[in-house]
Design a protein around this motif. Structure first.
Motif, short mmCIF file in Angstrom:
data_model
loop_
_atom_site.label_atom_id
_atom_site.label_comp_id
_atom_site.label_asym_id
_atom_site.label_seq_id
_atom_site.Cartn_x
_atom_site.Cartn_y
_atom_site.Cartn_z
N TYR A 1 0.82 -1.22 0.00
CA TYR A 1 0.00 0.00 0.00
C TYR A 1 0.85 1.27 0.00
CZ TYR A 1 -2.69 -3.91 1.62
OH TYR A 1 -3.23 -5.17 1.74
N GLU A 2 2.02 1.20 -0.61
CA GLU A 2 2.87 2.39 -0.66
C GLU A 2 2.32 3.44 -1.62
OE1 GLU A 2 6.98 1.38 -1.22
OE2 GLU A 2 6.96 -0.02 0.47
N THR A 3 1.57 2.99 -2.63
CA THR A 3 0.92 3.95 -3.51
C THR A 3 -0.41 4.35 -2.88
OG1 THR A 3 1.91 2.86 -5.42
CG2 THR A 3 0.08 4.38 -5.84
N PRO A 4 -0.58 5.62 -2.56
CA PRO A 4 -1.81 6.03 -1.87
C PRO A 4 -3.05 5.84 -2.72
CG PRO A 4 -0.14 7.78 -1.81
CD PRO A 4 0.33 6.75 -2.79
N VAL B 1 -3.68 -2.74 6.86
CA VAL B 1 -4.88 -2.63 6.03
C VAL B 1 -5.85 -3.79 6.30
CG1 VAL B 1 -5.71 -2.79 3.64
CG2 VAL B 1 -3.87 -1.22 4.23
N SER C 1 -5.71 9.27 4.86
CA SER C 1 -5.59 7.84 4.55
C SER C 1 -6.18 7.45 3.20
CB SER C 1 -6.26 7.00 5.64
OG SER C 1 -7.66 7.03 5.52
N THR D 1 -5.55 3.59 3.61
CA THR D 1 -4.25 2.91 3.57
C THR D 1 -3.11 3.83 3.97
OG1 THR D 1 -3.84 3.51 1.26
CG2 THR D 1 -5.04 1.46 1.63
N ILE E 1 1.69 2.86 6.74
CA ILE E 1 2.37 1.66 6.23
C ILE E 1 3.52 1.36 7.18
CG2 ILE E 1 1.69 2.05 3.84
CD1 ILE E 1 4.43 3.25 3.32
N ILE F 1 4.20 6.51 6.55
CA ILE F 1 2.94 6.79 5.86
C ILE F 1 3.18 6.79 4.36
CG2 ILE F 1 1.89 8.17 7.71
CD1 ILE F 1 2.94 10.65 6.17
N ASN F 2 2.10 6.76 3.59
CA ASN F 2 2.30 6.73 2.13
C ASN F 2 2.06 8.08 1.46
OD1 ASN F 2 -0.48 6.90 1.97
ND2 ASN F 2 -0.79 4.78 1.31
N LYS F 3 1.60 9.06 2.22
CA LYS F 3 1.46 10.40 1.62
C LYS F 3 1.46 11.46 2.70
CE LYS F 3 -2.66 12.01 0.24
NZ LYS F 3 -3.31 12.84 1.25
N ARG G 1 9.05 7.89 5.51
CA ARG G 1 9.22 6.53 6.00
C ARG G 1 10.64 6.28 6.51
NH1 ARG G 1 7.90 1.26 2.25
NH2 ARG G 1 7.32 -0.14 3.95
#
Lengths: 250, 496
Positions: free
Chosen positions: A213-216, B68, B172, B179, B182, B186-188, B373
């Protein structure tokens, strides 16, 4: 590429070259025909049948059908979309495709094609087969639940990587992907994360390890536009450097 | 500290009253009561008959799926499980600390979730009880009644919850089951546009949170002694605490205090939780009973959640919540506030704190940072603990050399409060059901006590008055002598 020859698809004239398939000519003309086992960069296989079209009253597999003049191709009627949807519903119930927990969700061709055909439910009773994962490889993971037996990894590993890591074994409902290794484990095969075969899975069956899930959400391939507009994952991966391969189809 | 009402001496001689299904806590719950021949309550038990199986079926899955996958435990506060699992997998990937951007965005996500969850609980689920009275007509005692009688309050509840959901969506990707977190970060991060969007309404959210708190206090003080004593029990309390003693929801040590407010332990490393928290099993319940091991099973049970957190912390870091805390603590007269309905008061202090904290965080430049990250060497186990809206939540995982989960242990908030909820319904049963003819209003007293603890239990219970329920009264021979039935449409009927 210029040609004088055309066939008609949904009322439009589609030009084609001699020997070109209906699928390839349509994609080149910017017309999307749903497909899973097909990749424009590789020879056609014709196994998933999702690219079925109606040609002069017959249901044909467009990825393997050589284009010809005077063809009248139906790619978008409710009747043909119903056929595709039924095929997809059978694929969904045959495996365990739990999109909410799948890393590929949003990037998945199976999911995107299902949306394209307006599939709202599996319709058929789920098989709920008991399938596992193969985590034995240090860098890659194989999820049996998600494999749709499209054969792309088989062909690319054999024809491009020259390794023949994958094969489809068994018949009918017992068909399954197997790995070419003494133990039968992916980790004991010659498979590498840098192989072309590692990049071609249209679903979430072959994925890199330690990545989740690294791509948001919102930045995945099909999050904002449908597959008929953005194309498929595999073609994207190979769009800059088309792979030229040999094999039985050439 | 356990009451005598857990197990009656001669249950075969008593009338058995069953409230079932009580609710849906990702499953179902029920209450059973035993009445002796003098109509006194001899036994009262809350059974959560859920079996989710998450601890078992995530075994065999890769660790990077956990944040997730495990959040699917819940649709009300999935962010809690998302973040607890993310914290555990932070340990697994060797990220000993997060980047400032990652930690602050996770905190923002968590504040957003707590805000929406607390707003849901107060406005949608509990305000009908509190504003109309526990014995108000069932046809009126629901959120529709609130909309009809106090449309502005209902509107504020809906929009407060919406705001919290928007915070979750932006951090998220989705309002439910996103999501964002991670392993290792985080992813964003956020964009300036997203920050400006959230800043637009936060002032209003703070004002509405203050209004909700004032409303609750007004109701509480109107019948002060009744509300103070309703279902009240003496208990230990456990919660997370910041290093300086401040209120903390996301990361810190664990603090436990006894009924008098004396320390049992303080700033304990949650990674070693199994050295001071144990779980017992009782043959009549599917849910375990956690307790502080040093105090033993009989005396070591505790409460978690807003009441415990506000009692336990030394101060709030935001000014309005801190003022509210002082006023709340004052009613304890030097001891922890043990009122079960005090949960509502404490919950709204937290609601206010979350709104204030969001406003503060939205001014932090780290939210737009690009370092998302941290990673280190892969470890074989990880523990993540967080304060979910309903209380302390433990996630513990072990993995093999291939990255596959081999063991998972989850202690969720509802489990932590298991004994306490049982004690509270026993108190209510003794106070209000003893010797009485069964009525819907009496039945609701039991629900009110449970609702105070945990909206996971009470959401279905109070789903616009639609929770189906059946209350049976049997004689000593097990013969049914009275039955009340609440149907899905809210109608109550005596069916015998």
């Amino acid at each position: 590429m210029s040609t004088d020859k055309t066939f008609r698809m949904d009322g439009k004239a589609i030009p084609f070259e001699a020997g070109e398939t209906v699928m390839d000519a349509a994609l080149r003309a910017g017309e999307y025909i749903p497909h899973l086992c097909h990749n424009p960069n590789f020879p056609p296989h014709g196994s998933c049948r999702v690219c079925v079209v109606d040609v002069n009253g017959k249901h044909m597999c467009s990825c393997t059908l050589e284009a010809a003049e005077h063809m009248e191709v139906d790619n978008s009627s409710d009747a043909i979309i119903d056929k595709r949807r039924t095929l997809l519903q059978m694929l969904f119930v045959e495996g365990n495709h739990t999109c909410p927990a799948c890393e590929k969700s949003g990037d998945c061709q199976l999911q995107a094609v299902a949306y394209h055909t307006r599939m709202l439910s599996p319709h058929f009773t789920h098989f709920f087969p008991k399938r596992s994962i193969d985590p034995s490889h240090p860098d890659m993971m194989f999820y049996y639940n998600r494999c749709i037996l499209c054969g792309l990894c088989v062909r690319v590993s054999r024809d491009v990587d020259k390794k023949s890591v994958f094969a489809i074994s068994g018949r009918g409902i017992d068909s399954r992907l197997v790995f070419n290794s003494p133990s039968g484990k992916l980790g004991d095969s010659d498979f590498s994360a840098t192989d072309e075969a590692a990049k071609v899975c249209p679903v979430g069956a072959i994925l890199p390890k330690h990545v989740g899930y690294e791509t948001p959400i919102g930045q995945r391939l099909y999050d904002n536009k449908p597959i008929s507009v953005v194309g498929d994952t595999i073609a994207k991966n190979h769009s800059e450097k088309p792979v030229v391969i040999g094999g039985p189809h050439e | 500290m356990t009451s005598a009402l857990e197990t009656a001496d001669n249950p075969q001689d008593m009338k058995r009253i069953v409230i079932e299904p009580l609710t849906r806590v990702e499953g179902h719950g029920k209450v059973t009561l035993l009445q002796g021949s003098n109509r006194s309550i001899q036994q009262a038990r809350l059974h959560i008959t859920e079996f989710r199986g998450f601890e078992k079926f995530i075994q065999g899955r890769p660790y990077w799926e956990l944040p997730v996958l495990v959040q699917r435990l819940c649709g009300i506060c999935p962010v809690s499980h998302h973040l607890a699992a993310a914290k555990a997998t932070d340990m697994i990937v060797g990220a000993s600390e997060l980047t400032p951007t990652a930690e602050k965005i996770r905190r923002l996500m968590h504040f957003g979730q707590t805000l929406q969850s607390h707003a849901l609980h107060f406005f949608h689920l509990c305000s009908p009880d509190l504003l109309f009275g526990f014995d108000d007509d069932i046809r009126h005692r629901n959120i529709v009644g609130i909309i009809e009688d106090s449309p502005e309050i209902a509107r504020q509840g809906v929009l407060l919850r919406k705001y919290g959901q928007e915070v979750i969506r932006i951090t998220s990707g989705k309002r439910i089951h996103g999501t964002g977190a991670i392993p290792g970060g985080i992813n964003k991060s956020l964009t300036q546009k997203e920050i400006r969007y959230l800043q637009g309404d936060i002032g209003q959210m703070i004002a509405w949170s203050q209004g909700a708190l004032e409303l609750l206090k007004k109701v509480f003080f109107e019948h002060y002694n009744y509300h103070l004593g309703f279902g009240s029990i003496e208990s230990n309390m456990m919660s997370m605490i910041r290093a300086d003693g401040a209120f903390e929801l996301y990361h810190g040590g664990l603090r436990a205090r006894d009924r008098n407010g004396e320390s049992i332990f303080d700033h304990n490393d949650y990674r070693n939780y199994d050295q001071y928290i144990r779980e017992s099993v009782k043959d009549w319940s599917y849910m375990k009973f956690p307790f502080i091991s040093a105090l033993g099973q009989e005396n070591g049970w505790y409460r978690v959640g807003p009441l415990a957190r506000v009692n336990n912390c030394d101060f709030f870091s935001t000014p309005l919540a801190e003022e509210a805390r002082k006023e709340f603590i004052a009613i304890g007269d030097g001891k922890p506030v043990q009122s079960t309905l005090g949960y509502h008061w404490a919950r709204l202090i937290e609601l206010l704190h979350c709104a204030e904290a969001i406003a503060e965080l939205l001014g932090d430049r780290d939210l737009v940072g690009k370092e998302l990250r941290n990673m280190g060497n892969l470890q074989s186990s990880g523990t993540g603990v967080i304060e979910a809206p309903r209380g302390t939540l433990f996630h513990h995982y072990e993995i093999d050399e291939l990255g596959i989960v081999t063991k998972a242990s989850l202690i969720v908030s509802t489990t932590n409060n298991n004994q306490a909820m049982n004690e509270s319904i026993r108190k209510v049963a003794n106070q209000y059901l003893d010797g009485h003819r069964l009525t819907e209003a009496l039945l609701n007293q039991v629900e009110v006590a449970i609702r105070a603890y945990d909206p996971c239990l009470s959401c279905a219970t109070h789903a616009i008055g639609k929770m189906p329920m059946e209350l049976n009264l049997c004689d000593d021979d097990g013969e049914l002598i009275d039955r009340l039935e609440k149907r899905a449409d809210g109608r109550i009927s005596r069916t015998i």
